[in-house]
Design a protein around this motif. Structure first.
Motif, PDB file in Angstrom:
ATOM      1  N   PHE A  75       0.877  -1.174   0.000  1.00 60.68           N
ATOM      2  CA  PHE A  75       0.000   0.000   0.000  1.00 60.68           C
ATOM      3  C   PHE A  75       0.914   1.223   0.000  1.00 60.68           C
ATOM      4  O   PHE A  75       1.610   1.475   0.981  1.00 60.68           O
ATOM      5  CB  PHE A  75      -0.906   0.013   1.227  1.00 60.68           C
ATOM      6  CG  PHE A  75      -1.891  -1.120   1.279  1.00 60.68           C
ATOM      7  CD1 PHE A  75      -3.159  -0.986   0.726  1.00 60.68           C
ATOM      8  CD2 PHE A  75      -1.549  -2.331   1.886  1.00 60.68           C
ATOM      9  CE1 PHE A  75      -4.066  -2.034   0.772  1.00 60.68           C
ATOM     10  CE2 PHE A  75      -2.461  -3.375   1.936  1.00 60.68           C
ATOM     11  CZ  PHE A  75      -3.717  -3.233   1.371  1.00 60.68           C
ATOM     12  N   ALA A 120      -2.320   4.994  -3.557  1.00 59.78           N
ATOM     13  CA  ALA A 120      -3.240   6.078  -3.194  1.00 59.78           C
ATOM     14  C   ALA A 120      -2.999   7.256  -4.127  1.00 59.78           C
ATOM     15  O   ALA A 120      -2.165   8.120  -3.868  1.00 59.78           O
ATOM     16  CB  ALA A 120      -3.027   6.487  -1.739  1.00 59.78           C
ATOM     17  N   LEU A 227      -9.408   0.552   0.440  1.00 59.80           N
ATOM     18  CA  LEU A 227      -8.026   0.127   0.237  1.00 59.80           C
ATOM     19  C   LEU A 227      -7.880  -1.380   0.421  1.00 59.80           C
ATOM     20  O   LEU A 227      -7.229  -2.066  -0.395  1.00 59.80           O
ATOM     21  CB  LEU A 227      -7.108   0.864   1.213  1.00 59.80           C
ATOM     22  CG  LEU A 227      -6.881   2.355   0.952  1.00 59.80           C
ATOM     23  CD1 LEU A 227      -6.217   3.005   2.166  1.00 59.80           C
ATOM     24  CD2 LEU A 227      -6.009   2.566  -0.288  1.00 59.80           C
TER      25      LEU A 227
END
Length: 314
Positions: A75, A120, A227
């Motif tokens: 991530f 992101a 996410l």
């Protein structure tokens, strides 16, 4: 995912994500990367499964330490936020583009199956949003700030490396996430969080946009849900562009203020509207967002202002 890497782990979204990841069954190791990681401020750093890597994620030594064991999932949240990136162009280029590209390349060079990379990204990639009442998720990108341009370039590179099989990437375009802790973060949308904090605490707030200013809102909990969901979608379901515009709750500032007043009654704070033209231009003229493709993949927004407020300022 057994081994997960999170960049920007000490940030607002990063902390929320890490705490949720540590609740996932089967997690064996979580590598948390950020420039500074304080165990007193971040109690989850004491979890035996967490390996903290403090430093610039683009530095070769930091990357080598972070990728000592190939991760199953990544991530990538670390960035230099919009207004700070515009004020510090060299820093914005270094963090948001060059460092991100270095991370992508190192991941693509790792042995074994490609890791799922959730990036992101940002709605800043669109630049000026259309003046029409509604916008579709396929809206062309035309970033007006370096932050948005670098995010778009990182999306393209991630999609290309996914095409080549080096990584298995997916870029999520995030709207304004609330409610961030009050701080000079450099996020131009910080007023959205400040508004929620101040009024919910019964304090007065000078708002830099008018009551008719319309924005896209999402709570931290909803963002983390999306996410985590992105990490589990089979590659075959993803379009070649490997980009998803997350659904977002569209509401005017006046509607949000009214929802806070209904929730807190006489204890709610009062607003003094003093619109700033530039802030309204960038963060107060959002059309209603339609994202059927994202919704078909299982992504969601908060559902309504009451649910948003419960999650954002419990």
């Amino acid at each position: 995912m057994k081994r997960v890497l999170v960049t920007g782990a000490g940030g607002f979204v990063g902390q929320g994500l890490v705490q949720r990841l540590l609740q996932q069954p089967g997690l064996e190791q979580l590598v948390a990367v950020d420039r500074q990681l304080d165990a007193q401020a971040l109690p989850w750093l004491r979890d035996r499964r967490v390996r903290a890597v403090a430093g610039d994620f683009a530095a070769p030594a930091t990357l080598q330490q972070a990728l000592a064991q190939p991760p199953d999932g990544v991530f990538h949240l670390a960035s230099l936020p919009g207004s700070r990136a515009e004020a510090l162009p060299d820093g914005g280029m270094a963090v948001n583009l060059l460092a991100t590209a270095a991370l992508w390349q190192r991941l693509a060079e790792l042995p074994g199956p490609p890791a799922r990379v959730v990036f992101a990204s940002s709605i800043a990639v669109y630049g000026a949003l259309p003046m029409e009442p509604a916008m579709h998720e396929d809206q062309p990108t035309q970033p007006l700030l370096s932050y948005g341009a670098h995010k778009r370039m990182a999306e393209i590179l991630l999609a290309d490396l996914s095409r080549r099989g080096g990584v298995d990437g997916l870029s999520l375009r995030l709207p304004g996430i609330v409610a961030r802790p009050p701080s000079p973060t450099g996020h131009g949308s910080a007023f959205m969080s400040d508004l929620l904090h101040r009024l919910s605490a019964g304090e007065a707030y000078v708002c830099p946009v008018g009551p008719d200013a319309r924005a896209w809102w999402m709570s931290l909990a909803c963002c983390v849900d999306n996410l985590l969901h992105a990490a589990a979608i089979p590659p075959a379901r993803l379009a070649p562009a490997r980009v998803v515009q997350l659904p977002a709750l569209t509401a005017t500032v006046g509607e949000v203020v009214q929802a806070i007043a209904q929730r807190h009654g006489a204890r709610a704070g009062r607003v003094d509207y003093r619109p700033d033209a530039q802030t309204e231009q960038h963060f107060g003229r959002f059309p209603v967002l339609h994202a059927p493709q994202a919704e078909a993949l299982g992504f969601r927004h908060d559902g309504g202002l009451d649910a948003l407020l419960r999650r954002a300022v419990p």
